[in-house]
Design an enzyme around this catalytic site. Sequence first.
Site, short mmCIF file in Angstrom:
data_model
loop_
_atom_site.label_atom_id
_atom_site.label_comp_id
_atom_site.label_asym_id
_atom_site.label_seq_id
_atom_site.Cartn_x
_atom_site.Cartn_y
_atom_site.Cartn_z
CG ASP A 187 33.20 40.92 43.97
OD1 ASP A 187 32.64 41.24 42.91
OD2 ASP A 187 33.91 39.92 44.10
CG ASP A 216 32.85 38.12 41.04
OD1 ASP A 216 32.34 38.73 40.08
OD2 ASP A 216 34.07 37.97 41.17
CG ASP A 223 37.93 37.82 43.75
OD1 ASP A 223 37.04 38.67 43.52
OD2 ASP A 223 38.90 37.63 43.00
#
Length: 671
Positions: free
Chosen positions: A565, A364, A561
Amino acid sequence: MAASFDRGGLLVKRKAATERWLALPAAARDSAPLSGASDLGSEAEDREGDSAGQYLTVLCWVGLGLGTLDAFVQPLPPGLVWAALGLSYLTGGLPPLRAAVAAVWQDRRLDIDLLMVVAAVAAAAVGAALEGAVLLALFSLSQTLEHRALGKARRAVEALMQLRPETALREGPEGVVEVPVAELVPGDRVILRPGARVPVDGRVASGAGHLDESTVTGESAPVRKAPGDPVHEATVNLDGILTVEVTRGLETSTVAQMIRLVTEAQAMKSPSERFSDWFGQRYTIAVLAGSALSWFGFRLSGHEADAALYRSATLLVAASPCAVVISVPAAILSALSAAARGGVLFKGGAALEGLAEVRTFAFDKTGTLTTGLAAVTQVLALEGTEDDFLALTAGLEAQSEHPIAAAIRREAAERRIVPLAVGDVRAHPSEGITGTDAEGQVWAGNTRMLALTGAVMPPRLARLAEGAETLVLVGRGTRVLGALTVADEPRATAAEALRGLKAGGRTDVLMMTGDRELVAGRIGARLGLASDEIHAGLLPGDKVRLVDAASARGKVAFIGDGVNDAAALARADVGVAMGVAGSEVALQAADVALMADDLRKLAAARRLARRTARVIRQNLTLSIGAMAGLVLGSLFLELPLPLAVLGHEGGTLLVVLNGLRLLADPIRVKA
């Protein structure tokens, strides 16, 4: 009945206590290590057990020494010799016999200790009591050494618990009072003097100084802390006097999370360990049956009854799979311990072995490859003043975890703007955020959010939309109130980390983001990524589909993080979360947690995982080869029992020591 390979109870107590801990409700589990550390086997208990084992081993060898002196140097009185050999049999045989009986009685499983005791008794029965004493003495020594060696790898939990100070200096109406750390609650303020450990997670309220965060993140360089900066439990204040406001209690702190992750990791078995158990359970029963049947075979081949029993005992020792079964745990536990001390937490051996086999690393962008500390570069209000526009936007983003929201709040704080009250706030992943103020519903987000509300991009904002910075549009219904742009920077270690991963060979790297292509291209170019490695304009579902597509080429690791996600982390073969910097959701969904924001730790963790896989292969090759050689020797070359014992115990110690080499992996020192 199953077979067990916990030699002398080496792992039984820890594993049983860990399983009891894992069976607790989640809320009770977080605090269990604090109030019930003894259940997990404290370091003091380990030392007491080590001392007792050492004393018994010494006594066993004293008896063997006297027996050897009588046999090869100077004849001794028969009574003294029998007493000496009896001492060896009692001190070397009773502990494994007790463990074996307990395993059969309580757990319905055959312990490998039983094989050693049976072989020693068989040797004594045929008049080879000295050889039986040699077997028990070497077995006792091997067991003691293994206990001490594997204890180093298994004390990761206790080492983490020892990082915690027991008391803290709490500031209150009556002044500064020393109180137990367990009494601290969010909102309390504690005073940190130079050299003191941070008692719980918090935020600096006043003062400034440098903290040593190596115990948590594995980073040796001191980190400067100023008012507003977070501090983590068990880190050390190097200089300055800090006032810290508590943000988390002891049960949910950073170290509590680490203890939970490490404890769960030690209880989870990797595929190699599961195979080792599967093989060993069946093989040990086969060894017992085969040794019994071999007596008849030796008798049929012309051996006397005593000689046949002696050779059957030798075969029993030679074929015992101690080294095979301990090969994998020795390496896995050492690697997990080294990684934890280096700031990387694996959720079990399966995650460790999985990382070694990863072909594609999908990242990401925001907050992972970039710092997440974005800065507002432009503010353009179409209605009202910039300050009013920024007050509304900051109020809407007040509770968001996204790095862009944090940038907007920082911009408002620097301009001394008080955010407006906005309620009923809802996040829309990869689109934006909505809420309600005194005038009705408001929204902020990207062009997808713009389309969802039915609004049209105003001509005055078209220039901002064409730039290479992240655009945040703000509106009310179908009216666009204004926009602002935010720019993020790549992490200082990100480019080096990506190069390190690619240097491992046969590795693909993907960058995924919901941002526009121009923004993603600017970051990707600075990280040295090719255009086909950059994927922009993605929704959370798109990330999952990309992970699915990459899995056709091999195993996939997703690194995020935590913001938007969780789904991709869970779908990937190996999910990696930025542990300290990331969200709680990501930490739970991921298989690996990087406690520091240094992505080079990921490359170091992969090197450790691959090294662990090599060590496991080495151990299995050595242990199976040695066992096969000893079995052939006992069947066709009349291998003496003492040599079978030396080969058996020597092979076991070798694979343990080979696995323990991983404790010194460079991940503990540098990335």
